[in-house]
Design a protein around this motif. Structure first.
Motif, mmCIF file in Angstrom:
data_model
loop_
_atom_site.group_PDB
_atom_site.id
_atom_site.type_symbol
_atom_site.label_atom_id
_atom_site.label_comp_id
_atom_site.label_asym_id
_atom_site.label_seq_id
_atom_site.Cartn_x
_atom_site.Cartn_y
_atom_site.Cartn_z
ATOM 1 N N PHE A 220 0.856 -1.184 0.000
ATOM 2 C CA PHE A 220 0.000 0.000 0.000
ATOM 3 C C PHE A 220 0.893 1.234 0.000
ATOM 4 C CE2 PHE A 220 -3.969 -1.983 2.154
ATOM 5 C CZ PHE A 220 -4.547 -2.194 0.910
ATOM 6 N N GLY A 221 0.737 2.080 -0.995
ATOM 7 C CA GLY A 221 1.510 3.311 -1.045
ATOM 8 C C GLY A 221 0.712 4.468 -0.482
ATOM 9 N N ILE A 222 1.409 5.537 -0.098
ATOM 10 C CA ILE A 222 0.716 6.739 0.387
ATOM 11 C C ILE A 222 0.712 7.820 -0.685
ATOM 12 C CG2 ILE A 222 1.270 6.250 2.792
ATOM 13 C CD1 ILE A 222 3.460 8.442 2.564
ATOM 14 N N LYS A 223 1.253 7.488 -1.853
ATOM 15 C CA LYS A 223 1.223 8.389 -2.998
ATOM 16 C C LYS A 223 0.511 7.698 -4.154
ATOM 17 C CE LYS A 223 5.422 10.988 -1.829
ATOM 18 N NZ LYS A 223 4.707 12.255 -1.597
ATOM 19 N N ASN A 224 -0.132 8.492 -4.983
ATOM 20 C CA ASN A 224 -0.900 7.921 -6.090
ATOM 21 C C ASN A 224 -0.007 7.180 -7.091
ATOM 22 O OD1 ASN A 224 -3.324 8.949 -5.077
ATOM 23 N ND2 ASN A 224 -3.052 10.907 -6.124
ATOM 24 N N ASP A 225 1.281 7.576 -7.172
ATOM 25 C CA ASP A 225 2.196 6.913 -8.115
ATOM 26 C C ASP A 225 3.051 5.854 -7.427
ATOM 27 O OD1 ASP A 225 3.983 8.371 -6.628
ATOM 28 O OD2 ASP A 225 4.770 9.563 -8.288
ATOM 29 N N SER A 226 2.619 5.414 -6.243
ATOM 30 C CA SER A 226 3.339 4.405 -5.466
ATOM 31 C C SER A 226 4.742 4.912 -5.116
ATOM 32 C CB SER A 226 3.395 3.070 -6.218
ATOM 33 O OG SER A 226 3.903 2.041 -5.398
ATOM 34 N N MET A 227 5.801 4.343 -5.707
ATOM 35 C CA MET A 227 7.181 4.732 -5.364
ATOM 36 C C MET A 227 7.854 5.525 -6.478
ATOM 37 S SD MET A 227 8.065 3.510 -2.318
ATOM 38 C CE MET A 227 9.850 3.487 -2.408
ATOM 39 N N ALA A 228 7.126 5.871 -7.534
ATOM 40 C CA ALA A 228 7.745 6.478 -8.719
ATOM 41 C C ALA A 228 8.358 7.845 -8.440
ATOM 42 C CB ALA A 228 6.726 6.594 -9.843
ATOM 43 N N SER A 229 7.785 8.625 -7.527
ATOM 44 C CA SER A 229 8.262 9.990 -7.294
ATOM 45 C C SER A 229 9.414 10.066 -6.299
ATOM 46 C CB SER A 229 7.110 10.871 -6.802
ATOM 47 O OG SER A 229 6.544 10.351 -5.617
ATOM 48 N N TYR A 230 9.801 8.939 -5.722
ATOM 49 C CA TYR A 230 10.930 8.936 -4.790
ATOM 50 C C TYR A 230 12.256 8.826 -5.550
ATOM 51 C CZ TYR A 230 7.586 8.345 -0.978
ATOM 52 O OH TYR A 230 6.557 8.530 -0.078
ATOM 53 N N SER A 231 13.337 9.174 -4.881
ATOM 54 C CA SER A 231 14.658 9.195 -5.523
ATOM 55 C C SER A 231 15.134 7.778 -5.838
ATOM 56 C CB SER A 231 15.667 9.865 -4.591
ATOM 57 O OG SER A 231 15.911 9.055 -3.450
ATOM 58 N N PRO A 232 16.086 7.650 -6.782
ATOM 59 C CA PRO A 232 16.648 6.324 -7.084
ATOM 60 C C PRO A 232 17.221 5.629 -5.845
ATOM 61 C CG PRO A 232 17.254 7.859 -8.803
ATOM 62 C CD PRO A 232 16.574 8.667 -7.727
ATOM 63 N N TYR A 233 17.846 6.397 -4.938
ATOM 64 C CA TYR A 233 18.396 5.803 -3.716
ATOM 65 C C TYR A 233 17.291 5.136 -2.903
ATOM 66 C CZ TYR A 233 19.965 5.555 1.146
ATOM 67 O OH TYR A 233 20.238 5.121 2.432
ATOM 68 N N LEU A 234 16.181 5.836 -2.694
ATOM 69 C CA LEU A 234 15.072 5.294 -1.900
ATOM 70 C C LEU A 234 14.457 4.080 -2.584
ATOM 71 C CD1 LEU A 234 13.386 8.651 -0.783
ATOM 72 C CD2 LEU A 234 14.888 7.171 0.561
ATOM 73 N N GLN A 235 14.373 4.120 -3.905
ATOM 74 C CA GLN A 235 13.851 2.971 -4.646
ATOM 75 C C GLN A 235 14.784 1.771 -4.509
ATOM 76 O OE1 GLN A 235 13.247 4.297 -8.680
ATOM 77 N NE2 GLN A 235 11.593 5.707 -8.131
ATOM 78 N N ASN A 236 16.086 2.011 -4.565
ATOM 79 C CA ASN A 236 17.054 0.913 -4.450
ATOM 80 C C ASN A 236 17.046 0.297 -3.048
ATOM 81 O OD1 ASN A 236 17.926 1.129 -7.113
ATOM 82 N ND2 ASN A 236 19.521 2.618 -6.620
ATOM 83 N N VAL A 237 16.940 1.134 -2.018
ATOM 84 C CA VAL A 237 16.856 0.621 -0.643
ATOM 85 C C VAL A 237 15.620 -0.265 -0.506
ATOM 86 C CG1 VAL A 237 16.421 1.255 1.767
ATOM 87 C CG2 VAL A 237 18.151 2.487 0.444
ATOM 88 N N THR A 238 14.506 0.205 -1.043
ATOM 89 C CA THR A 238 13.264 -0.572 -0.973
ATOM 90 C C THR A 238 13.397 -1.887 -1.729
ATOM 91 O OG1 THR A 238 12.005 1.500 -0.832
ATOM 92 C CG2 THR A 238 10.767 -0.503 -1.357
ATOM 93 N N THR A 239 14.070 -1.861 -2.876
ATOM 94 C CA THR A 239 14.291 -3.091 -3.651
ATOM 95 C C THR A 239 15.045 -4.125 -2.828
ATOM 96 O OG1 THR A 239 14.364 -1.882 -5.758
ATOM 97 C CG2 THR A 239 15.370 -4.069 -5.722
#
Length: 480
Positions: A220-239
């Motif tokens: 469940f995301g708190i943004k309508n675009d899920s994780m798309a608007s976060y930085s590459p670093y934050l996306q990589n940590v989540t991955t």
């Protein structure tokens, strides 16, 4: 049927849920949101029912596998019904069917949503919505096992019924100690991810809700675009953390106990990592023309492979626009799922490996009918009961999946939408393709289809049989 034991455990479930609702109440106070009263009302309801059920204790009444299965199914149903109350009372999701769908999707860590817009929701509602992932990820009954004393083999019956995978093993001689260790590992990984996200300048509220979805592999995301608007670093940590939470927690226990050498026999873990590696490479090659740089291509490929195989359900891009080859790989990963003993859903890598070994053994029998070969998994002989249970599980899985697709098809959606909607709910994934893609939602389905998919989410999370068993009349007969 030990009804006293069922009543006692359900009472504890309600009391624990009431305690969990204190957190969104605190969030409501911090942000000055009036919707916090809905959690106060829901928590009061839980306590009004739960406290009388636990008064007097279990009184030494042990229970068996039948009660364990029933308790798990009823616990998750009660947990979801009471968890939906704040959504309805606050008006965030006024329809009871939609509210139950959303809540079950949260607790079962599916992440399929009927909401078309989430950013306008109160923070306390968003917090509870994501927190249900964290509660359901490890299992609320595992938490209760760590704090409630029970006699006989009662602990193990509950753990077997709730824990995902073809078999459940104790990490320590006492099941209660095992439950504590599992939750300690779960909590430590959660805290580490929150810290790393904060280091990437993610706001605390975002870091907590994102981590809840990652730890529970919910999405469940708190943004309508899920994780798309976060930085590459934050996306990589989540991955990275999605992959880590998809690993069998037994592996972390071996590392903690300085027995990491035993991991060389961990076929499921190595198989899981190999599937991820091959899938990332194949998809990255297939989508290389869609993104400007190799880094961006690999980042999106790795994120989507991790989010689908671990059944998390976050997204950084609209993978529904990817080529058919890549989309087909993602659909296959929906069914495979993560490791047994993790917070992920799907069939589980261990079951896939056992099925492959069984098929290979059958071919060997055709060539050498007189030779006796023992099936082995992770260095140990596979018991006949385990192989049988995997085969029965697969047949039941296919029958239930087929029936669900047939029933949901009454909504007259296109086949890809219908098929992947059932696949993503049954395997606790979240987004599917076409009408339920990463930029879409489940609001356009009828109430009947939502009820079917709500049942599928519960059945998928609880490994089918606990949910099915409550519909058999003989389940409720007293022992002779």
């Amino acid at each position: 049927m030990n009804r006293a034991a069922i009543r006692f455990i359900l009472g504890w479930i309600l009391n624990v849920e009431a305690a969990m609702m204190l957190l969104p109440i605190v969030v409501a106070v911090l942000y000055g949101e009036s919707e916090g009263w809905t959690f106060v009302a829901a928590a009061a309801c839980c306590l009004a029912i739960g406290i009388p059920c636990v008064v007097g204790g279990l009184r030494g009444n042990a229970f068996h596998s039948r009660e364990g299965l029933v308790i798990v199914a009823l616990s998750w149903l009660v947990l979801s019904i009471m968890g939906a109350v704040p959504f309805v009372l606050s008006g965030a999701i006024p329809s009871p069917v939609d509210a139950l769908f959303e809540t079950v999707s949260g607790f079962t860590t599916t992440g399929a949503s009927i909401l078309t817009e989430v950013e306008s929701l109160p923070r306390c509602i968003l917090f509870w919505r994501s927190f249900t992932h964290w509660i359901g990820g490890m299992g609320v009954l595992v938490f209760i096992l760590s704090i409630v004393p029970m006699s006989g083999g009662s602990h193990m019956h509950l753990m077997k019924a709730e824990s995902p995978g073809p078999s459940v093993s104790k990490l320590t001689p006492k099941v209660q100690s095992t439950a504590k260790i599992l939750y300690e590992i779960y909590l430590v990984l959660t805290v580490v991810q929150v810290v790393l996200l904060l280091l990437g300048k993610m706001p605390l509220f975002d870091a907590l809700t994102t981590t809840f979805g990652t730890a529970g592999t919910g999405g469940f995301g708190i943004k309508n675009d899920s994780m798309a608007s976060y930085s590459p670093y934050l996306q990589n940590v989540t991955t990275v953390f999605m992959i880590l939470f998809g690993i069998n927690f037994n592996a972390y226990f071996l590392i903690l106990m300085k027995r990491a050498k035993q991991l060389r026999y961990a076929e499921e873990v190595w198989g899981y990592l190999a599937i991820i590696g091959v899938s990332i490479a194949a998809i990255a090659w297939n989508i290389r023309h869609l993104y400007g740089t190799l880094e961006e291509t690999l980042r999106h490929a790795a994120f989507q492979v991790a989010t689908i195989i671990t059944t998390t359900g976050y997204s950084t891009t609209d993978f529904d626009q990817w080529p058919e080859f890549s989309r087909t790989i993602l659909v296959i990963l929906m069914f495979i799922g993560a490791c047994a003993g993790s917070t992920g859903g799907g069939l589980k890598v261990s079951r896939v490996l056992i099925l492959c070994k069984t098929i290979r053994q059958e071919f060997h029998y055709f060539l050498h009918p007189r030779e006796v070969r023992v099936l082995r998994m992770e260095g140990r002989p596979l018991e006949g009961d385990t192989v049988r249970s995997v085969n029965v599980y697969l047949v039941t899985y296919v029958l239930m999946f087929t029936a669900s697709v047939l029933l949901v098809s009454l909504d007259n959606k296109d086949l890809i939408t219908t098929f992947t909607a059932v696949a993503t709910t049954f395997n606790n994934v979240g987004p599917g393709l076409a009408g339920v893609g990463p930029l879409q939602n489940f609001s356009h389905f009828s109430d009947f289809s939502k009820i079917i998919m709500t049942f599928d989410m519960l059945a998928g999370r609880l490994e089918l049989f606990p949910v099915l068993l409550i519909f058999f009349p003989r389940t409720w007969k007293r022992f002779s």
